[in-house]
Design a protein around this motif. Sequence first.
Motif, PDB file in Angstrom:
ATOM      1  N   LYS A 274      -5.670   0.321   9.256  1.00 31.33           N
ATOM      2  CA  LYS A 274      -7.026   0.519   9.784  1.00 31.33           C
ATOM      3  C   LYS A 274      -8.073   0.584   8.673  1.00 31.33           C
ATOM      4  O   LYS A 274      -9.036   1.367   8.728  1.00 31.33           O
ATOM      5  N   PHE A 275      -7.878  -0.236   7.640  1.00 33.97           N
ATOM      6  CA  PHE A 275      -8.897  -0.386   6.614  1.00 33.97           C
ATOM      7  C   PHE A 275      -9.854  -1.507   7.011  1.00 33.97           C
ATOM      8  O   PHE A 275      -9.475  -2.420   7.763  1.00 33.97           O
ATOM      9  N   LYS A 276     -11.037  -1.482   6.468  1.00 30.61           N
ATOM     10  CA  LYS A 276     -11.985  -2.567   6.680  1.00 30.61           C
ATOM     11  C   LYS A 276     -11.679  -3.682   5.682  1.00 30.61           C
ATOM     12  O   LYS A 276     -11.694  -3.467   4.474  1.00 30.61           O
ATOM     13  N   GLN A 277     -11.381  -4.869   6.191  1.00 25.66           N
ATOM     14  CA  GLN A 277     -11.046  -6.001   5.342  1.00 25.66           C
ATOM     15  C   GLN A 277     -12.182  -6.298   4.364  1.00 25.66           C
ATOM     16  O   GLN A 277     -13.352  -6.369   4.738  1.00 25.66           O
ATOM     17  N   GLY A 278     -11.840  -6.433   3.077  1.00 26.34           N
ATOM     18  CA  GLY A 278     -12.828  -6.742   2.048  1.00 26.34           C
ATOM     19  C   GLY A 278     -13.559  -5.539   1.501  1.00 26.34           C
ATOM     20  O   GLY A 278     -14.395  -5.680   0.597  1.00 26.34           O
ATOM     21  N   SER A 279     -13.250  -4.358   2.015  1.00 25.48           N
ATOM     22  CA  SER A 279     -13.959  -3.157   1.564  1.00 25.48           C
ATOM     23  C   SER A 279     -13.416  -2.658   0.227  1.00 25.48           C
ATOM     24  O   SER A 279     -12.293  -2.975  -0.169  1.00 25.48           O
ATOM     25  N   LEU A 280     -14.225  -1.877  -0.455  1.00 23.21           N
ATOM     26  CA  LEU A 280     -13.826  -1.214  -1.691  1.00 23.21           C
ATOM     27  C   LEU A 280     -13.407   0.213  -1.346  1.00 23.21           C
ATOM     28  O   LEU A 280     -14.105   0.904  -0.604  1.00 23.21           O
ATOM     29  N   VAL A 281     -12.264   0.623  -1.886  1.00 26.32           N
ATOM     30  CA  VAL A 281     -11.678   1.892  -1.495  1.00 26.32           C
ATOM     31  C   VAL A 281     -11.354   2.745  -2.717  1.00 26.32           C
ATOM     32  O   VAL A 281     -10.811   2.245  -3.705  1.00 26.32           O
ATOM     33  N   LEU A 282     -11.715   4.017  -2.645  1.00 20.54           N
ATOM     34  CA  LEU A 282     -11.305   5.028  -3.614  1.00 20.54           C
ATOM     35  C   LEU A 282     -10.714   6.166  -2.787  1.00 20.54           C
ATOM     36  O   LEU A 282     -11.438   6.985  -2.227  1.00 20.54           O
ATOM     37  N   ILE A 283      -9.383   6.188  -2.702  1.00 25.49           N
ATOM     38  CA  ILE A 283      -8.726   7.121  -1.793  1.00 25.49           C
ATOM     39  C   ILE A 283      -7.659   7.931  -2.515  1.00 25.49           C
ATOM     40  O   ILE A 283      -6.881   7.398  -3.308  1.00 25.49           O
ATOM     41  N   ASN A 284      -7.651   9.226  -2.247  1.00 26.73           N
ATOM     42  CA  ASN A 284      -6.654  10.129  -2.824  1.00 26.73           C
ATOM     43  C   ASN A 284      -5.278   9.858  -2.223  1.00 26.73           C
ATOM     44  O   ASN A 284      -5.153   9.506  -1.050  1.00 26.73           O
ATOM     45  N   GLY A 285      -4.244  10.062  -3.017  1.00 25.15           N
ATOM     46  CA  GLY A 285      -2.890   9.771  -2.590  1.00 25.15           C
ATOM     47  C   GLY A 285      -2.438  10.548  -1.375  1.00 25.15           C
ATOM     48  O   GLY A 285      -1.723  10.023  -0.512  1.00 25.15           O
ATOM     49  N   GLU A 286      -2.820  11.827  -1.271  1.00 27.77           N
ATOM     50  CA  GLU A 286      -2.433  12.633  -0.120  1.00 27.77           C
ATOM     51  C   GLU A 286      -3.075  12.106   1.158  1.00 27.77           C
ATOM     52  O   GLU A 286      -2.443  12.065   2.227  1.00 27.77           O
TER      53      GLU A 286
END
Length: 298
Positions: A274-286
């Motif tokens: 459920k990510f947005k295709q082409g988006s930039l992501v900075l997400i914590n591992g947990e």
Amino acid sequence: MKSLVDCIHCYLKQAVSCMEMINVPDEKKVEVLYSLMDFIKTLEPSASPAYNSSLVLLKTYEFINNSDPYYEAKKSSNKLALELYPKLKEKVSRASDALYEALKASVAGNVIDLGIQRDFNIDKELEHAFDFGFWIDDYPLLREKIERGKNVVVIGDNAGEIVFDKILVEMLNEMKKNVYYIVKSGPVLNDATKEDAEEVSMSKIANVIESGAALLGVPKDFVSEQVKNLISTADVIISKGQANFETVDDFEDVQANVFYLLKIKCEYLAKKLKFKQGSLVLINGEKLKERKEKYLLK
């Protein structure tokens, strides 16, 4: 992360890209692809996409008798990025929060992925990164952990992209952090190696460490003990790109200290998580772990 059914055609797509890099004749391409189809049948479905991709790539290298078909392309990517570096560094330095802008620059460099797509517009990617930022943004938590910690590991991705990572490393240096930058121990796709780190002077500003394997990502069972220890004991781990996204989750005990920094390029993975295709992501591992448990394991 386990492979998806949708990964199979991507293995072959990467093989074609390799062969196009060195102008393999179409007749040879067909021969190689048919052989790879038989080889792919032997892969373990429960292995990560990055690991299976690595095996297919290395088998392709055998078939085409070339251990580094991306060599010239990597040189070109580094050259292009180095030309952009001064202006980009100045832009980041002028920002009110230079670390945040450096992260944007670093993730924008993730577009230089010749294994998936050979055409890219880096100026457009930079503009998008700076203007729109991260679709998922765990920067406040990342900054807090960096400020409290001392040792930061950056798990590098591609050649060319490594130049954009320099700006991030320089910001961490200004914050008096010990930075370790992980590269591959040998050529695989267009991933950065120690030669690339030296070529772009990353080795002058960070402790450059080879992963211990010529494999995509950092598969825990195959990287060196040094790399395992670095990841296991670091205060912060910044994981760049898709292949690291698929393998760093093997280090289950340290996910609270891991931050995945990438552009979501894989449409199938985007749909699954459920990510947005082409988006930039900075997400914590947990938080990523929670997302996987919710969407992949249900």
